[in-house]
Write an enzyme that holds these catalytic residues in place. Sequence first.
Site, PDB file in Angstrom:
ATOM      1  N   THR A 173     -19.873 -54.424  39.133  1.00 36.91           N
ATOM      2  CA  THR A 173     -21.721 -53.651  39.555  1.00 36.91           C
ATOM      3  C   THR A 173     -22.318 -54.390  38.776  1.00 36.91           C
ATOM      4  OG1 THR A 173     -19.964 -51.661  38.951  1.00 36.91           O
ATOM      5  CG2 THR A 173     -22.127 -51.388  39.194  1.00 36.91           C
ATOM      6  N   ARG A 197     -15.300 -42.957  49.662  1.00 30.10           N
ATOM      7  CA  ARG A 197     -14.947 -43.733  48.387  1.00 30.10           C
ATOM      8  C   ARG A 197     -16.359 -43.670  47.330  1.00 30.10           C
ATOM      9  NH1 ARG A 197     -15.874 -47.488  44.715  1.00 30.10           N
ATOM     10  NH2 ARG A 197     -14.205 -46.951  42.635  1.00 30.10           N
ATOM     11  N   VAL A 198     -16.826 -42.440  46.921  1.00 22.94           N
ATOM     12  CA  VAL A 198     -17.660 -42.956  45.863  1.00 22.94           C
ATOM     13  C   VAL A 198     -17.196 -43.160  44.259  1.00 22.94           C
ATOM     14  CG1 VAL A 198     -19.257 -41.910  44.922  1.00 22.94           C
ATOM     15  CG2 VAL A 198     -19.470 -41.177  47.169  1.00 22.94           C
ATOM     16  N   GLY A 199     -17.751 -44.235  43.969  1.00 19.43           N
ATOM     17  CA  GLY A 199     -17.628 -44.460  41.921  1.00 19.43           C
ATOM     18  C   GLY A 199     -17.971 -44.166  41.267  1.00 19.43           C
TER      19      GLY A 199
HETATM   20  N1  GLY Z   1     -18.095 -48.867  39.195  1.00 20.74           N
HETATM   21  C1  GLY Z   1     -18.327 -49.418  40.494  1.00 20.74           C
HETATM   22  C2  GLY Z   1     -16.869 -48.411  41.112  1.00 20.74           C
HETATM   23  O1  GLY Z   1     -16.025 -48.371  40.839  1.00 20.74           O
HETATM   24  O2  GLY Z   1     -17.448 -48.431  42.494  1.00 20.74           O
END
Ligand code: GLY
Length: 329
Positions: free
Chosen positions: A185, A213-215
């Site tokens: 990121t 999926r969302v982080g």
């Molecule tokens: N830190 C970015 C993600 O895990 O999507």
Amino acid sequence: MSELLLSTWSFGTIANAASWPVLAAGGTALDAVVAGATAIEDDETVDCVGVGGTPGAEGVVALDACVMTDPNRCGAVADIRHYPNPTAIARRVMEKTIHVMLVGEGAEQFAAREGFQQRTLLTEAARQRWLKWRQEHGPNDPNGYRGWVPPLNVEDAARARGNAGRVGGAPDEIEDRGQAASHDTVSLLARDRAGALAGGCSTSGMAFKVPGRVGDSPIIGHGVYVDQRAGAAAATGNGELIMGVCGSFLVVELMRQGASPRDACTEVLRRIVDRFELLPNHQVAFIAIAPLERGGAWASAALRPGFVHVVSDERGTRVEPPHFVLLET
Ligand code: GLY
């Protein structure tokens, strides 16, 4: 001079090059954060943010981002598949709606109404990484998703190749565990001439992620948290670990209670180590800035070696190792 800019990983130099002139000209911290994130999102050579980002398991690039300046001023978008600049869209969500977060189709309809231009996000280089992954580890593999392990982030992959000094190598040079590596990121924190803080985060998420999926990155309090009274923090690394401890929020809360930025970041990393069974390639790092009225200190800390931050201030722009690394390897 109070202007200060922090970003994550060596590709943060791209962000700082775009953001610092904004701050130096007296622009706001929020303008600087959006300018920096946008520059990386538009750069096809960065394989984990914006155009050129690594796709999910079905070969579709899906972008997440957020911005924040205070608990009552934040905006976020997730699962953006046709627009290259999710950070600017997130800012528009903050400024033009009563909501904090829009996702998927609705977020894209909003972007269209706001005049954002579509662009193909999947580059040929990213498609080749996905084809290789799919052949070796994808859903066509008899193990399917069960065979999936999170790839290393770009910097750690370089280190794993015994090439620690050369961080952020070209995407097609980066391989580990038989997977193209791309997971990280760009997180940015800025302090402007007036002393105001802002934060933002932009990512294509975990490489070859399960669709949907969302982080942590677009989730307020996980990828970024900013409270002008207590400080600003932003995260990078494995989103599932960061989300389990509300990482950025917790860093800011610890600063509110008196911890220095360095101690606050370190304490949250210790919490992660305490509560998760870590895989060898798990990495998390935080950057944090205290408000000027609380001394204005800043720091970064990482779970493992390999992370670098990029700082810009009156002394120029520097790529530096973090102030603290919790684990030896
Ligand atoms: N830190 C970015 C993600 O895990 O999507």
